[in-house]
Design a protein around this motif. Structure first.
Motif, PDB file in Angstrom:
ATOM      1  N   GLN A   1       0.822  -1.205   0.000  1.00  0.00           N
ATOM      2  CA  GLN A   1       0.000   0.000   0.000  1.00  0.00           C
ATOM      3  C   GLN A   1       0.861   1.262   0.000  1.00  0.00           C
ATOM      4  O   GLN A   1       0.577   2.233  -0.700  1.00  0.00           O
ATOM      5  N   LYS A   2       1.922   1.250   0.784  1.00  0.00           N
ATOM      6  CA  LYS A   2       2.804   2.413   0.863  1.00  0.00           C
ATOM      7  C   LYS A   2       3.522   2.660  -0.463  1.00  0.00           C
ATOM      8  O   LYS A   2       3.852   3.807  -0.805  1.00  0.00           O
ATOM      9  N   SER A   3       3.740   1.593  -1.225  1.00  0.00           N
ATOM     10  CA  SER A   3       4.398   1.746  -2.529  1.00  0.00           C
ATOM     11  C   SER A   3       3.432   2.234  -3.610  1.00  0.00           C
ATOM     12  O   SER A   3       3.858   2.556  -4.722  1.00  0.00           O
ATOM     13  N   GLY A   4       2.141   2.269  -3.294  1.00  0.00           N
ATOM     14  CA  GLY A   4       1.157   2.736  -4.273  1.00  0.00           C
ATOM     15  C   GLY A   4       0.421   1.625  -4.975  1.00  0.00           C
ATOM     16  O   GLY A   4      -0.207   1.852  -6.021  1.00  0.00           O
ATOM     17  N   MET A   5       0.433   0.417  -4.426  1.00  0.00           N
ATOM     18  CA  MET A   5      -0.229  -0.713  -5.060  1.00  0.00           C
ATOM     19  C   MET A   5      -1.739  -0.493  -5.164  1.00  0.00           C
ATOM     20  O   MET A   5      -2.362  -0.871  -6.162  1.00  0.00           O
ATOM     21  N   GLY A   6      -2.357   0.108  -4.151  1.00  0.00           N
ATOM     22  CA  GLY A   6      -3.799   0.354  -4.198  1.00  0.00           C
ATOM     23  C   GLY A   6      -4.175   1.222  -5.384  1.00  0.00           C
ATOM     24  O   GLY A   6      -5.125   0.928  -6.120  1.00  0.00           O
ATOM     25  N   GLN A   7      -3.419   2.296  -5.599  1.00  0.00           N
ATOM     26  CA  GLN A   7      -3.664   3.172  -6.734  1.00  0.00           C
ATOM     27  C   GLN A   7      -3.420   2.437  -8.044  1.00  0.00           C
ATOM     28  O   GLN A   7      -4.150   2.614  -9.025  1.00  0.00           O
ATOM     29  N   PHE A   8      -2.406   1.591  -8.071  1.00  0.00           N
ATOM     30  CA  PHE A   8      -2.098   0.816  -9.275  1.00  0.00           C
ATOM     31  C   PHE A   8      -3.261  -0.105  -9.634  1.00  0.00           C
ATOM     32  O   PHE A   8      -3.671  -0.186 -10.794  1.00  0.00           O
TER      33      PHE A   8
ATOM     34  N   HIS B   1      10.462   6.827  -9.377  1.00  0.00           N
ATOM     35  CA  HIS B   1      10.318   7.916  -8.409  1.00  0.00           C
ATOM     36  C   HIS B   1       8.935   7.915  -7.764  1.00  0.00           C
ATOM     37  O   HIS B   1       8.792   8.202  -6.571  1.00  0.00           O
ATOM     38  N   THR B   2       7.899   7.601  -8.562  1.00  0.00           N
ATOM     39  CA  THR B   2       6.522   7.683  -8.053  1.00  0.00           C
ATOM     40  C   THR B   2       6.216   6.623  -6.996  1.00  0.00           C
ATOM     41  O   THR B   2       5.255   6.765  -6.234  1.00  0.00           O
ATOM     42  N   THR B   3       6.996   5.546  -6.960  1.00  0.00           N
ATOM     43  CA  THR B   3       6.720   4.480  -5.990  1.00  0.00           C
ATOM     44  C   THR B   3       7.826   4.332  -4.949  1.00  0.00           C
ATOM     45  O   THR B   3       7.707   3.508  -4.042  1.00  0.00           O
ATOM     46  N   ARG B   4       8.880   5.119  -5.088  1.00  0.00           N
ATOM     47  CA  ARG B   4      10.039   4.974  -4.207  1.00  0.00           C
ATOM     48  C   ARG B   4       9.664   5.304  -2.757  1.00  0.00           C
ATOM     49  O   ARG B   4       8.956   6.254  -2.476  1.00  0.00           O
ATOM     50  N   MET B   5      10.135   4.460  -1.843  1.00  0.00           N
ATOM     51  CA  MET B   5       9.829   4.657  -0.426  1.00  0.00           C
ATOM     52  C   MET B   5      10.993   5.344   0.274  1.00  0.00           C
ATOM     53  O   MET B   5      12.140   4.903   0.163  1.00  0.00           O
ATOM     54  N   THR B   6      10.674   6.385   1.020  1.00  0.00           N
ATOM     55  CA  THR B   6      11.672   7.040   1.857  1.00  0.00           C
ATOM     56  C   THR B   6      11.802   6.265   3.168  1.00  0.00           C
ATOM     57  O   THR B   6      11.036   5.332   3.446  1.00  0.00           O
ATOM     58  N   VAL B   7      12.762   6.672   3.978  1.00  0.00           N
ATOM     59  CA  VAL B   7      12.913   6.057   5.307  1.00  0.00           C
ATOM     60  C   VAL B   7      11.629   6.245   6.118  1.00  0.00           C
ATOM     61  O   VAL B   7      11.178   5.343   6.828  1.00  0.00           O
ATOM     62  N   ARG B   8      11.015   7.403   5.967  1.00  0.00           N
ATOM     63  CA  ARG B   8       9.768   7.679   6.676  1.00  0.00           C
ATOM     64  C   ARG B   8       8.659   6.742   6.191  1.00  0.00           C
ATOM     65  O   ARG B   8       7.847   6.251   6.982  1.00  0.00           O
ATOM     66  N   ASP B   9       8.608   6.504   4.889  1.00  0.00           N
ATOM     67  CA  ASP B   9       7.602   5.584   4.340  1.00  0.00           C
ATOM     68  C   ASP B   9       7.781   4.179   4.904  1.00  0.00           C
ATOM     69  O   ASP B   9       6.799   3.504   5.238  1.00  0.00           O
ATOM     70  N   ILE B  10       9.030   3.744   4.993  1.00  0.00           N
ATOM     71  CA  ILE B  10       9.308   2.403   5.541  1.00  0.00           C
ATOM     72  C   ILE B  10       8.901   2.341   7.004  1.00  0.00           C
ATOM     73  O   ILE B  10       8.292   1.364   7.461  1.00  0.00           O
ATOM     74  N   PHE B  11       9.232   3.403   7.732  1.00  0.00           N
ATOM     75  CA  PHE B  11       8.827   3.483   9.147  1.00  0.00           C
ATOM     76  C   PHE B  11       7.300   3.413   9.262  1.00  0.00           C
ATOM     77  O   PHE B  11       6.753   2.681  10.098  1.00  0.00           O
ATOM     78  N   ASP B  12       6.604   4.169   8.412  1.00  0.00           N
ATOM     79  CA  ASP B  12       5.133   4.179   8.443  1.00  0.00           C
ATOM     80  C   ASP B  12       4.565   2.813   8.089  1.00  0.00           C
ATOM     81  O   ASP B  12       3.569   2.382   8.684  1.00  0.00           O
ATOM     82  N   ALA B  13       5.182   2.141   7.110  1.00  0.00           N
ATOM     83  CA  ALA B  13       4.702   0.813   6.729  1.00  0.00           C
ATOM     84  C   ALA B  13       4.859  -0.177   7.882  1.00  0.00           C
ATOM     85  O   ALA B  13       3.965  -0.997   8.151  1.00  0.00           O
TER      86      ALA B  13
ATOM     87  N   ILE C   1      12.747  -2.965  -2.490  1.00  0.00           N
ATOM     88  CA  ILE C   1      13.755  -2.779  -3.551  1.00  0.00           C
ATOM     89  C   ILE C   1      13.100  -2.418  -4.875  1.00  0.00           C
ATOM     90  O   ILE C   1      13.518  -1.487  -5.577  1.00  0.00           O
ATOM     91  N   ILE C   2      12.037  -3.157  -5.241  1.00  0.00           N
ATOM     92  CA  ILE C   2      11.371  -2.916  -6.524  1.00  0.00           C
ATOM     93  C   ILE C   2      10.711  -1.541  -6.540  1.00  0.00           C
ATOM     94  O   ILE C   2      10.709  -0.855  -7.572  1.00  0.00           O
ATOM     95  N   ALA C   3      10.161  -1.130  -5.419  1.00  0.00           N
ATOM     96  CA  ALA C   3       9.526   0.191  -5.353  1.00  0.00           C
ATOM     97  C   ALA C   3      10.525   1.303  -5.645  1.00  0.00           C
ATOM     98  O   ALA C   3      10.148   2.399  -6.093  1.00  0.00           O
ATOM     99  N   MET C   4      11.803   1.046  -5.406  1.00  0.00           N
ATOM    100  CA  MET C   4      12.841   2.056  -5.646  1.00  0.00           C
ATOM    101  C   MET C   4      13.087   2.308  -7.134  1.00  0.00           C
ATOM    102  O   MET C   4      13.758   3.278  -7.497  1.00  0.00           O
TER     103      MET C   4
END
Length: 661
Positions: free
Chosen positions: A223-230, A411-423, A405-408
């Motif tokens: 979800q954090k990588s944008g799978m829901g939107q996909f 740019h539109t799906t790349r996870m920041t450290v904050r995104d990983i923390f939130d996930a 790794i794949i989300a990286m």
């Protein structure tokens, strides 16, 4: 034609769902969404770090291995209980921006139950299930905390049921008939619940502490990588332009997401907030629009590969390879969705509804170029589960890493450290509801095991059914729907597999078939009135009538209510022990059958269908889905005659068949 085109142009895909309205609907129908939002940043960080620490612990143990079973499960339960008392107020009217001292105390008491097990583990083992006073103290604390946590998170149903089982364990000697047992002292019950892996720390919490948590965490990363939107965009690109397109988008997107997250009500609200307004804008009535989303979201939990993590639990309980269960569940799940889409299409044909204009839709190529790489983690997971030979837990761990790794890659799906923390935080918070329910289910299963209640209930169902398999199946179905009302899918399955499946196994039905049967009806309790939480949530978004939405959901899901009976009588529908030729024949006849069943349910093909003809066609459709050559021949004859009559009726009213489809 121009009016249809005008209505298409009014559909605005850029419109953002009202997140505040989403939250209100969630809180109304899903207790798990009524959590605190802290005013104090220090408290908020404490809760976040607790959740992240739990996720990191599970990732660590999935790679390096877990402590001994009792310690691992107790730690999982204790931290989950801490999160409950941190996040969920005791009453709806309580303040939700502060952490009161008594909930902080309850959280510490929860932590103490696992600290005691780690410190006193050797003593507990040496006492061999005979508790001392300290065991009874901490065991009693755990039982009470589990009941209170379940009340806060799931509502009154589950803790009341668990409490009734505890009372039954204490006073069963006073009962008469088949449910009488010798009775147990409170010390015996508490020791059994706290010191063994048969009570709170039973298989239910065992799968929560392994498979369920990791796959919920996997869903959080997706979800954090944008799978829901996909999924939404891909479904729009594939089906948006077709007749009744938004409803088909709802089915595709909700099915995919429901299979991953296994949370029907949450899925209804998140996906439905986007798809239900689209369905209403092109002309679907509000009750129907809500029912489409509810049935599609619930159906995701029977759809491989993940089935809301239920397939992994079934594999654990039955001692079978996961791949066998996923394969067996595949065709019935596809039949369910074909039945839903058939009725959606026919409703659009009957009411002259169109799809969304092409210029308002994303292109498939564009969607795949933008986010198509997010399919790689799912493909990798399939490979790991089916072909790698590695454990499910290790496969889940690697798939989470692959997702990051794949989300990286873009740019539109790349996870920041904050995104990983939130996930990591969101995964733990999402797992709270299922884990607490599994702990409460452990109380129920523990008493059932201790007293022999499960066997007694199975014998009772068989006695009520007499020598009739059909009656026994019907009583089992009712029991599963009642047990599944208002509960998450996984605890529902664990309860029904313990209480109801043994009745079918006693009659000689294969264990896998029996477990799939009870699993289906436990799941569909979520769209079966009078307590149909998924349908009620969808009605809340659509502005429809709750009960009508529930009954329409049941009609859309008619294949899901009939197919389990069919695979009990002939398990060829599960594609087990079949040759390639037999498999092709079963798939072909069952797909045609479920389409005809959808026609009969909707009562329309080319023109309105008379009631008698609908009943006859439904009978032929069910006969065709029964894997038997003689039945197939008779069913085809019935279907051809029905379609011929319908064609004649359509000609009389001057309808053009091609326009109807």
């Amino acid at each position: 034609m121009s009016s249809q085109k005008d209505s298409r142009e009014k559909v605005n895909l850029e419109e953002e769902p009202d997140t505040e309205a989403q939250q209100k609907v969630l809180e109304k129908y899903d207790n798990e969404s009524r959590f605190r939002i802290f005013r104090s940043r220090r408290t908020a960080w404490l809760v976040s770090l607790t959740a992240v620490a739990l996720s990191l612990y599970h990732l660590y143990t999935s790679y390096f291995g877990t402590p001994v079973t009792l310690q691992h499960r107790s730690l999982h339960v204790a931290v989950i209980l801490m999160l409950v008392f941190f996040l969920y107020p005791p009453l709806k009217t309580a303040k939700r921006n502060v952490l009161p001292w008594y909930d902080a105390l309850l959280a510490l008491m929860a932590l103490s139950t696992t600290v005691y097990i780690f410190v006193e583990y050797e003593g507990i083992i040496q006492r061999g299930g005979i508790p001392n006073n300290w065991d009874l103290l901490f065991g009693g604390i755990l039982v009470l905390l589990v009941l209170e946590a379940a009340r806060r998170v799931t509502g009154w149903g589950l803790p009341v049921l668990a409490s009734l089982f505890l009372v039954y364990g204490l006073f069963g000697r006073e009962l008469g008939g088949i449910f009488r047992h010798r009775g147990y002292e409170w010390s015996e019950i508490v020791g059994y619940m706290y010191q063994t892996t048969e009570g709170v720390y039973s298989t239910a919490i065992g799968v929560s502490a392994t498979y369920i948590f990791l796959f919920i965490l996997f869903g959080a990363f997706l979800q954090k990588s944008g799978m829901g939107q996909f999924f939404n965009d891909l479904a729009l690109a594939i089906a948006g332009q077709t007749r009744g397109g938004p409803a088909k988008v709802s089915v595709i997107a909700s099915g995919f997401l429901g299979s991953i997250n296994g949370a029907a009500v949450a899925n209804v609200v998140t996906t439905g907030s986007f798809t239900i307004p689209l369905m209403k804008k092109i002309g679907y009535k509000r009750d129907f629009a809500g029912a489409v989303e509810a049935s599609a979201s619930v159906g995701g939990q029977i759809l491989p590969p993940i089935m809301g993590a239920a397939a992994f639990i079934m594999a654990e309980i039955l001692g079978m390879p996961y791949s066998e269960i996923a394969l067996a569940a595949l065709l019935p799940a596809l039949l369910f969705y074909i039945g839903v889409i058939t009725q959606i299409h026919l409703r659009a044909s009957k009411e002259g509804l169109q799809g969304i204009s092409k210029e308002n839709l994303p292109a498939v190529k564009q969607v795949l170029m933008e986010r198509g790489h997010l399919l790689i983690p799912l493909i990798f997971l399939m490979y790991m589960l089916f072909f790698s030979g590695r454990t499910i837990i290790f496969s889940a761990f690697l798939t989470i890493l692959v997702t990051v790794i794949i989300a990286m890659l873009r740019h539109t799906t790349r996870m920041t450290v904050r995104d990983i923390f939130d996930a990591l935080e969101n995964g733990a918070r999402t797992a709270v509801g299922v884990a607490v329910a599994c702990a409460a289910v452990g109380l129920i299963v523990g008493i059932a095991s201790l007293t022999g209640f499960g066997l007694s209930l199975a014998n009772g169902i068989i006695t009520l059914g007499g020598e009739s398999l059909l009656l026994t199946l019907m009583f089992t179905m009712v029991a599963c729907i009642v047990l599944g009302m208002g509960l998450p899918s996984i605890p529902t399955y664990i309860i029904t597999s313990t209480m109801a499946a043994p009745a079918l196994i006693e009659l000689g039905i294969e264990a896998l078939v029996a477990h799939l049967f009870v699993f289906y009806f436990g799941i569909f309790a979520n769209i079966t009135p009078p307590v149909a939480l998924a349908s009620f949530a969808a009605a809340g978004i659509a502005g429809g009538n709750q009960m009508r939405t529930g009954f329409v959901s049941m009609k859309l899901a008619i294949a899901g209510f009939i197919v389990p009976y069919l695979f009990v009588y002939n398990n060829s529908l599960l594609l087990t022990n079949t040759t390639l030729g037999e498999g092709i024949l079963v798939v072909t006849t069952s797909v045609i059958g479920v389409v005809m069943l959808g026609v009969a349910a909707e009562g329309f093909l080319m023109t309105k269908m008379p009631a008698v003809l609908r009943l006859v066609l439904a009978g032929g459709a069910i006969l065709l889905m029964t894997p038997n050559l003689l039945y197939d021949a008779a069913a085809i004859a019935v279907i051809v005659i029905c379609l011929g009559i319908q064609w004649v009726l359509a000609k009389r009213v001057g309808m053009n068949y091609l326009k109807a489809i």
